[in-house]
Scaffold this motif. Structure first.
Motif, short mmCIF file in Angstrom:
data_model
loop_
_atom_site.label_atom_id
_atom_site.label_comp_id
_atom_site.label_asym_id
_atom_site.label_seq_id
_atom_site.Cartn_x
_atom_site.Cartn_y
_atom_site.Cartn_z
N THR A 76 0.85 -1.62 -0.12
CA THR A 76 0.20 -0.08 -0.17
C THR A 76 0.74 0.94 0.27
O THR A 76 0.11 2.40 0.12
N GLY A 77 2.26 1.30 -0.29
CA GLY A 77 3.41 2.19 0.30
C GLY A 77 3.59 2.95 1.53
O GLY A 77 3.80 3.61 1.50
N LEU A 78 2.60 2.34 2.43
CA LEU A 78 2.68 3.68 3.83
C LEU A 78 3.31 1.52 5.07
O LEU A 78 3.14 0.58 4.13
N PRO A 79 4.15 2.28 5.66
CA PRO A 79 4.66 1.34 7.33
C PRO A 79 3.17 0.61 7.20
O PRO A 79 1.86 1.33 7.60
N PRO A 80 3.28 -0.04 8.36
CA PRO A 80 2.50 -0.96 9.31
C PRO A 80 2.16 -0.01 10.42
O PRO A 80 2.64 0.78 10.66
N PHE A 82 1.19 1.33 14.23
CA PHE A 82 1.52 0.66 15.71
C PHE A 82 1.34 -0.52 16.38
O PHE A 82 1.93 -1.26 16.84
N ILE A 83 -0.18 -0.44 15.78
CA ILE A 83 -0.46 -2.14 16.13
C ILE A 83 -0.20 -2.99 15.54
O ILE A 83 -0.02 -4.30 15.62
N PHE A 84 0.60 -2.92 14.41
CA PHE A 84 0.92 -4.58 13.89
C PHE A 84 2.45 -4.38 13.82
O PHE A 84 3.29 -4.74 12.97
N THR A 85 3.35 -3.82 14.89
CA THR A 85 4.61 -3.31 14.60
C THR A 85 4.57 -4.30 16.61
O THR A 85 4.27 -4.39 17.47
N ASP A 86 6.08 -4.71 16.85
CA ASP A 86 6.48 -5.56 18.74
C ASP A 86 6.90 -3.84 18.83
O ASP A 86 7.96 -3.41 18.19
N PRO A 87 7.62 -4.16 20.18
CA PRO A 87 9.14 -3.59 20.37
C PRO A 87 9.87 -3.67 19.98
O PRO A 87 10.26 -4.44 19.82
#
Length: 400
Positions: A76-80, A82-87
């Motif tokens: 989609t051209g966008l980063p994930p 924050f809900i789809f990231t980890d610390p």
């Protein structure tokens, strides 16, 4: 998913109106492996433990090859978001976003929206005048949250109608049963919304105004800010629509509790918390992945395995909640998972609670209901963000 697996039954629309017998069956095996290698975790203490376990990843890029990764992770051209990231990335992003949104940096931001949102509630209910039936979803539960999240972001009021289609498509793409068509629509909606937000963010950069987008422009990259705004639209809209609608449906199905609530307005707080346990707007979290072998309830979940955390099943676990299939607003120690738990606890929960406590008491104070026109009502296709698509009700009148 093969048709005879319990995960396929859960996502099958035929079971949308009442998935709870399936959840009860699922709890007989607290950690269950499906044919495709997915593990379903359905009991309260096990779900809570895993949701707080750093060995379980929310980053969809850790998904096994070929496994559905949701539209968040596609091209989609966008980063994930924050809900789809980890610390540590998750913590950095969430802390940054929270500064203009809530305590300790902005303790009065959400509270300052109460007056405007209360006025929206009044206007929506005023529009019921002269009608003998209304659709609680279209006429009440949808318009309030979309107005609220647009106010939070700083979206111009005239642009709010454009968000309905985008929100539906994005929410549907989170459903593991959405298929290729649903994922494609989710990607397209995310791209279109991203383009709109890109222009809006640039406008906020040149001419700061109300809302958190203006406040976040100096602290986030445009791409991260776009991804965050997309997430907040879905999380701050679809879930609250379901929460308001589920509360209305539950009360109309329990007239004794409704009559008591109308006599005792102070019952509102525990009543809404009990609905969040009994009919949670987010039924399960299907995008986590084991980063290492994890032993849970005598079962080892191998590294790399997809994991579904079944929140709605855990919320009716008899080991944690007495008589869990009974709607009981007097329930004590109601530490439900309706807004999840751990580092990914619902970011928008404070806003959702404000909306619920403005909308629900006023709805049942002013509207005299004759009853449901369809029970069960038609549900949305989405098994994750479960709620009625329409809730037609008969009404006899409206008080001032």
């Amino acid at each position: 998913m093969t048709p005879d697996t319990i995960s396929a039954q859960i996502t099958d629309y035929a079971n949308r109106a009442d998935p709870y017998p399936l959840y009860a069956e699922l709890r007989q095996t607290p950690v269950r492996r499906e044919d495709d290698g997915t593990f379903l975790v359905s009991t309260y203490y096990e779900v809570r433990s895993l949701a707080n376990d750093p060995r379980l990843s929310n980053d969809t890029r850790n998904r096994p090859s070929g496994y559905a990764r949701t539209a968040e992770a596609e091209d989609t051209g966008l980063p994930p978001s924050f809900i789809f990231t980890d610390p540590p990335l998750h913590d950095q992003l969430r802390d940054t976003i929270n500064r203009p949104f809530g305590p300790p940096h902005s303790p009065r931001f959400l509270d300052g929206l109460r007056g405007e949102l209360a006025q929206v509630v009044t206007e929506l209910l005023d529009a019921f005048e002269g009608k003998d039936q209304v659709d609680i979803v279209e006429d009440f539960a949808y318009p309030l949250p979309v107005t609220a999240i647009c106010k939070v972001l700083g979206v111009p009021r005239e642009d709010e109608p454009r968000f309905h289609g985008w929100a539906d498509a994005l929410a549907s793409s989170l459903d593991p049963g959405a298929g290729a068509d649903g994922e494609e629509k989710g990607q397209r909606a995310r791209q279109e919304l991203g383009a709109y937000l890109s222009d809006l963010i640039e406008t906020k950069r040149r001419h700061p105004g109300p809302g958190i987008l203006s406040a976040l422009v100096p602290d986030m990259t445009p791409a991260d800010l776009e991804a965050t705004a997309v997430l907040l639209l879905v999380a701050g809209h679809e879930t609250t629509v379901n929460a308001i609608t589920n509360t209305t449906l539950t009360l109309l199905r329990h007239p004794d509790v409704l009559q008591r609530f109308q006599r005792e307005p102070e019952l509102g707080v525990p009543l809404i918390e009990e609905v969040l346990r009994y009919e949670p707007p987010v039924q399960f979290v299907p995008w986590t992945t084991a980063l290492a072998d994890i032993e849970v309830a005598g079962t080892t979940i191998p590294k790399g395995s997809p994991v579904w955390l079944m929140l709605a099943a855990a919320n009716r676990d008899p080991r944690r909640f007495k008589d869990p299939d009974r709607f009981d607003p007097d329930r004590k120690d109601n530490e439900h998972l309706g807004f999840y738990t751990g580092i990914h606890y619902c970011f928008g929960a404070p806003l959702a609670r404000i909306e619920l406590h403005l909308a629900v008491p006023e709805l049942f104070r002013r509207v005299k209901f004759s009853g449901l026109l369809q029970d069960p009502p038609p549900y949305r296709a989405n098994a994750v963000l479960r709620g009625p698509r329409h809730l037609p009700v008969a009404i006899e009148g409206l008080t001032a």
